[in-house]
Scaffold this motif. Structure first.
Motif, PDB file in Angstrom:
ATOM      1  N   THR A  11     -22.236 -46.971  36.293  1.00 51.47           N
ATOM      2  CA  THR A  11     -21.402 -48.124  35.968  1.00 51.47           C
ATOM      3  C   THR A  11     -21.951 -49.382  36.624  1.00 51.47           C
ATOM      4  OG1 THR A  11     -19.949 -47.911  37.886  1.00 51.47           O
ATOM      5  CG2 THR A  11     -19.367 -46.619  35.919  1.00 51.47           C
ATOM      6  N   ALA A  12     -21.441 -50.535  36.181  1.00 49.54           N
ATOM      7  CA  ALA A  12     -21.837 -51.799  36.797  1.00 49.54           C
ATOM      8  C   ALA A  12     -21.410 -51.848  38.254  1.00 49.54           C
ATOM      9  CB  ALA A  12     -21.243 -52.966  36.015  1.00 49.54           C
ATOM     10  N   ALA A  13     -20.248 -51.284  38.560  1.00 48.19           N
ATOM     11  CA  ALA A  13     -19.790 -51.258  39.948  1.00 48.19           C
ATOM     12  C   ALA A  13     -20.757 -50.469  40.816  1.00 48.19           C
ATOM     13  CB  ALA A  13     -18.388 -50.651  40.021  1.00 48.19           C
ATOM     14  N   GLU A  14     -21.292 -49.374  40.292  1.00 47.44           N
ATOM     15  CA  GLU A  14     -22.259 -48.571  41.048  1.00 47.44           C
ATOM     16  C   GLU A  14     -23.578 -49.315  41.239  1.00 47.44           C
ATOM     17  OE1 GLU A  14     -21.027 -44.008  39.997  1.00 47.44           O
ATOM     18  OE2 GLU A  14     -21.810 -45.239  38.358  1.00 47.44           O
ATOM     19  N   VAL A  15     -23.985 -50.072  40.232  1.00 47.71           N
ATOM     20  CA  VAL A  15     -25.177 -50.909  40.380  1.00 47.71           C
ATOM     21  C   VAL A  15     -24.977 -51.900  41.521  1.00 47.71           C
ATOM     22  CG1 VAL A  15     -26.552 -52.737  39.297  1.00 47.71           C
ATOM     23  CG2 VAL A  15     -25.962 -50.685  37.995  1.00 47.71           C
ATOM     24  N   LEU A  16     -23.838 -52.577  41.528  1.00 45.35           N
ATOM     25  CA  LEU A  16     -23.565 -53.575  42.557  1.00 45.35           C
ATOM     26  C   LEU A  16     -23.443 -52.944  43.941  1.00 45.35           C
ATOM     27  CD1 LEU A  16     -20.964 -55.735  40.598  1.00 45.35           C
ATOM     28  CD2 LEU A  16     -23.318 -56.375  41.155  1.00 45.35           C
ATOM     29  N   ALA A  17     -23.021 -51.689  44.009  1.00 45.24           N
ATOM     30  CA  ALA A  17     -22.827 -51.015  45.293  1.00 45.24           C
ATOM     31  C   ALA A  17     -24.107 -50.439  45.866  1.00 45.24           C
ATOM     32  CB  ALA A  17     -21.788 -49.909  45.131  1.00 45.24           C
ATOM     33  N   THR A  18     -25.063 -50.107  45.012  1.00 45.74           N
ATOM     34  CA  THR A  18     -26.217 -49.327  45.478  1.00 45.74           C
ATOM     35  C   THR A  18     -27.564 -50.039  45.388  1.00 45.74           C
ATOM     36  OG1 THR A  18     -26.505 -48.312  43.285  1.00 45.74           O
ATOM     37  CG2 THR A  18     -25.060 -47.168  44.842  1.00 45.74           C
TER      38      THR A  18
ATOM     39  N   PRO B  88     -16.007 -52.936  48.596  1.00 48.16           N
ATOM     40  CA  PRO B  88     -16.695 -52.650  47.336  1.00 48.16           C
ATOM     41  C   PRO B  88     -16.310 -53.655  46.251  1.00 48.16           C
ATOM     42  CG  PRO B  88     -15.734 -50.651  48.265  1.00 48.16           C
ATOM     43  CD  PRO B  88     -15.209 -51.792  49.069  1.00 48.16           C
ATOM     44  N   ILE B  89     -17.280 -53.978  45.403  1.00 46.92           N
ATOM     45  CA  ILE B  89     -17.041 -54.902  44.280  1.00 46.92           C
ATOM     46  C   ILE B  89     -16.783 -54.037  43.047  1.00 46.92           C
ATOM     47  CG2 ILE B  89     -17.963 -56.829  42.923  1.00 46.92           C
ATOM     48  CD1 ILE B  89     -19.944 -57.255  45.322  1.00 46.92           C
ATOM     49  N   GLU B  90     -15.515 -53.827  42.732  1.00 42.99           N
ATOM     50  CA  GLU B  90     -15.152 -52.854  41.707  1.00 42.99           C
ATOM     51  C   GLU B  90     -14.521 -53.471  40.465  1.00 42.99           C
ATOM     52  OE1 GLU B  90     -12.698 -50.239  43.996  1.00 42.99           O
ATOM     53  OE2 GLU B  90     -14.420 -49.013  44.647  1.00 42.99           O
ATOM     54  N   ARG B  91     -14.173 -54.762  40.533  1.00 37.53           N
ATOM     55  CA  ARG B  91     -13.508 -55.394  39.390  1.00 37.53           C
ATOM     56  C   ARG B  91     -14.231 -56.680  38.996  1.00 37.53           C
ATOM     57  NH1 ARG B  91      -8.792 -53.016  38.069  1.00 37.53           N
ATOM     58  NH2 ARG B  91      -8.226 -54.806  36.761  1.00 37.53           N
TER      59      ARG B  91
ATOM     60  N   LEU C 155     -15.260 -52.697  36.716  1.00 35.06           N
ATOM     61  CA  LEU C 155     -16.636 -53.014  36.329  1.00 35.06           C
ATOM     62  C   LEU C 155     -17.334 -51.738  35.847  1.00 35.06           C
ATOM     63  CD1 LEU C 155     -17.639 -55.567  39.078  1.00 35.06           C
ATOM     64  CD2 LEU C 155     -17.805 -55.940  36.609  1.00 35.06           C
ATOM     65  N   ASP C 156     -17.102 -51.413  34.589  1.00 31.33           N
ATOM     66  CA  ASP C 156     -17.721 -50.237  33.987  1.00 31.33           C
ATOM     67  C   ASP C 156     -18.970 -50.656  33.216  1.00 31.33           C
ATOM     68  OD1 ASP C 156     -18.414 -48.056  32.245  1.00 31.33           O
ATOM     69  OD2 ASP C 156     -16.432 -47.210  32.582  1.00 31.33           O
ATOM     70  N   MET C 157     -18.785 -51.301  32.064  1.00 30.76           N
ATOM     71  CA  MET C 157     -19.846 -51.862  31.212  1.00 30.76           C
ATOM     72  C   MET C 157     -20.697 -50.814  30.500  1.00 30.76           C
ATOM     73  SD  MET C 157     -21.373 -55.325  32.895  1.00 30.76           S
ATOM     74  CE  MET C 157     -20.345 -56.595  33.628  1.00 30.76           C
ATOM     75  N   ARG C 158     -20.359 -49.526  30.616  1.00 30.41           N
ATOM     76  CA  ARG C 158     -21.109 -48.515  29.866  1.00 30.41           C
ATOM     77  C   ARG C 158     -20.662 -48.524  28.414  1.00 30.41           C
ATOM     78  NH1 ARG C 158     -19.573 -43.236  32.905  1.00 30.41           N
ATOM     79  NH2 ARG C 158     -17.624 -44.412  32.910  1.00 30.41           N
ATOM     80  N   MET C 159     -21.611 -48.608  27.499  1.00 26.32           N
ATOM     81  CA  MET C 159     -21.280 -48.506  26.082  1.00 26.32           C
ATOM     82  C   MET C 159     -20.876 -47.079  25.713  1.00 26.32           C
ATOM     83  SD  MET C 159     -24.155 -51.009  24.420  1.00 26.32           S
ATOM     84  CE  MET C 159     -24.126 -52.773  24.758  1.00 26.32           C
ATOM     85  N   ASP C 160     -21.466 -46.110  26.392  1.00 21.71           N
ATOM     86  CA  ASP C 160     -21.067 -44.710  26.256  1.00 21.71           C
ATOM     87  C   ASP C 160     -20.438 -44.309  27.577  1.00 21.71           C
ATOM     88  OD1 ASP C 160     -20.721 -42.009  26.057  1.00 21.71           O
ATOM     89  OD2 ASP C 160     -22.753 -41.551  25.387  1.00 21.71           O
TER      90      ASP C 160
END
Length: 317
Positions: free
Chosen positions: A139-146, A180-183, A128-133
């Motif tokens: 990352t999206a995974a960090e959003v979901l984690a924090t 963690p939700i990483e994928r 779960l990255d989702m960064r265009m750059d």
């Protein structure tokens, strides 16, 4: 990889038709705020041999691929690594004070959707990255984690217009307490399990949440809110802008920006509109245009598109 097989530019002929009157003169300058893999760029550079083309993209993979594709055009193509709200700096950096044509093809690109390891597509299991750059940002995974439950609910409601935002936020917090939700595959499982059967039948439960996460990770609406006024300011008289949106939040931003630009600033009650109060722009299409049936059948990614266009008719005073 044949780019033409994986990337069909959306509403290409209509974009060319709308922008053509502004690109006829030798030396005309066009800006593509969302270069992607260069499909639109290639067509414009081929059809208007006198133009210079500034291509903006935050995605370094896209710039590399587009650079290879557009190499035959030499220095007529000017690539710039930036988010599209950097349009004014990009134009100045290329040595121009104003431009004649601007194109924005908003949203996630074909490249980002089709590269499974980027995590944009809910139909493919990936990190779960989702960064265009991918060189910067959260990352999206960090959003979901924090993010807190309330903050997750807020982005799902605002950016995904998701009616089950509260339910999904609660489910994510419960799931991340276990691991963690990483994928993307795990996130889809969590959302699917939290979705009532009747709602699930109406469409994929992950669609709006993935959209909201992508917009949050990339700050897309904040960038668009800055980019549109900057783009309009950069147009020369007779210059034209075309914007294609793929979801209602984007389209509302564009509609509002164009409405402001095409509105008279004359105070109410004046018997005659003075020239300095006349609108700076005129709309080129009525409302938002959709892709025609043939294109929608040929290119499914054109189905949600909403196209708006405007022309500068006078210089700001």
């Amino acid at each position: 990889m044949n780019l033409r097989d994986i990337h069909t530019p959306v509403m290409l002929e209509r974009c060319v038709e709308l922008l053509a009157p502004a690109l006829q003169r030798d030396g005309a300058v066009m800006v593509d705020g969302t270069l992607g893999m260069g499909g639109h760029a290639e067509a414009f550079l081929e059809r208007f041999p006198g133009i210079r083309y500034i291509g903006l993209d935050r995605d370094q993979d896209a710039l590399r691929i587009a650079g290879e594709r557009l190499a035959p055009f030499g220095d007529r193509f000017i690539p710039v690594h930036t988010v599209y709200d950097g349009i004014a700096d990009a134009i100045r950096g290329a040595g121009f004070t104003d431009v004649d044509g601007i194109l924005f093809d908003l949203g996630v690109s074909s490249l980002q959707l089709d590269m499974a390891d980027r995590g944009f597509a809910y139909a493919q299991d990936a990190p779960l990255d989702m960064r265009m750059d991918q060189s910067t940002g959260i990352t999206a995974a960090e959003v979901l984690a924090t993010y807190s439950e309330g903050r997750l609910r807020g982005i799902f409601e605002r950016y995904g217009e998701e009616k089950l935002a509260a339910r999904y936020a609660r489910a994510i917090l419960a799931a991340r307490a276990e691991a963690p939700i990483e994928r993307s595959g795990r996130l889809v499982e969590i959302l699917s399990a939290a979705t009532p059967a009747a709602v699930a039948r109406a469409g994929h439960p992950a669609k709006r949440v993935f959209q909201a996460l992508r917009i949050e990770v990339n700050g897309e609406l904040a960038a668009l809110e800055k980019a549109l006024p900057a783009a309009l300011d950069a147009l020369a008289v007779g210059g034209r802008i075309v914007v294609m949106s793929y979801q209602s939040l984007e389209d509302r931003f564009v509609k509002r920006a164009f409405a402001d630009a095409t509105r008279s600033t004359a105070p109410a009650g004046l018997p005659v509109e003075l020239p300095e109060h006349a609108p700076r722009f005129r709309l080129l299409v009525k409302g938002a245009e959709l892709a025609d049936d043939a294109e929608r059948a040929r290119n499914p990614r054109s189905i949600p598109v909403r196209l708006r266009a405007a022309e500068r008719v006078r210089q700001a005073r």
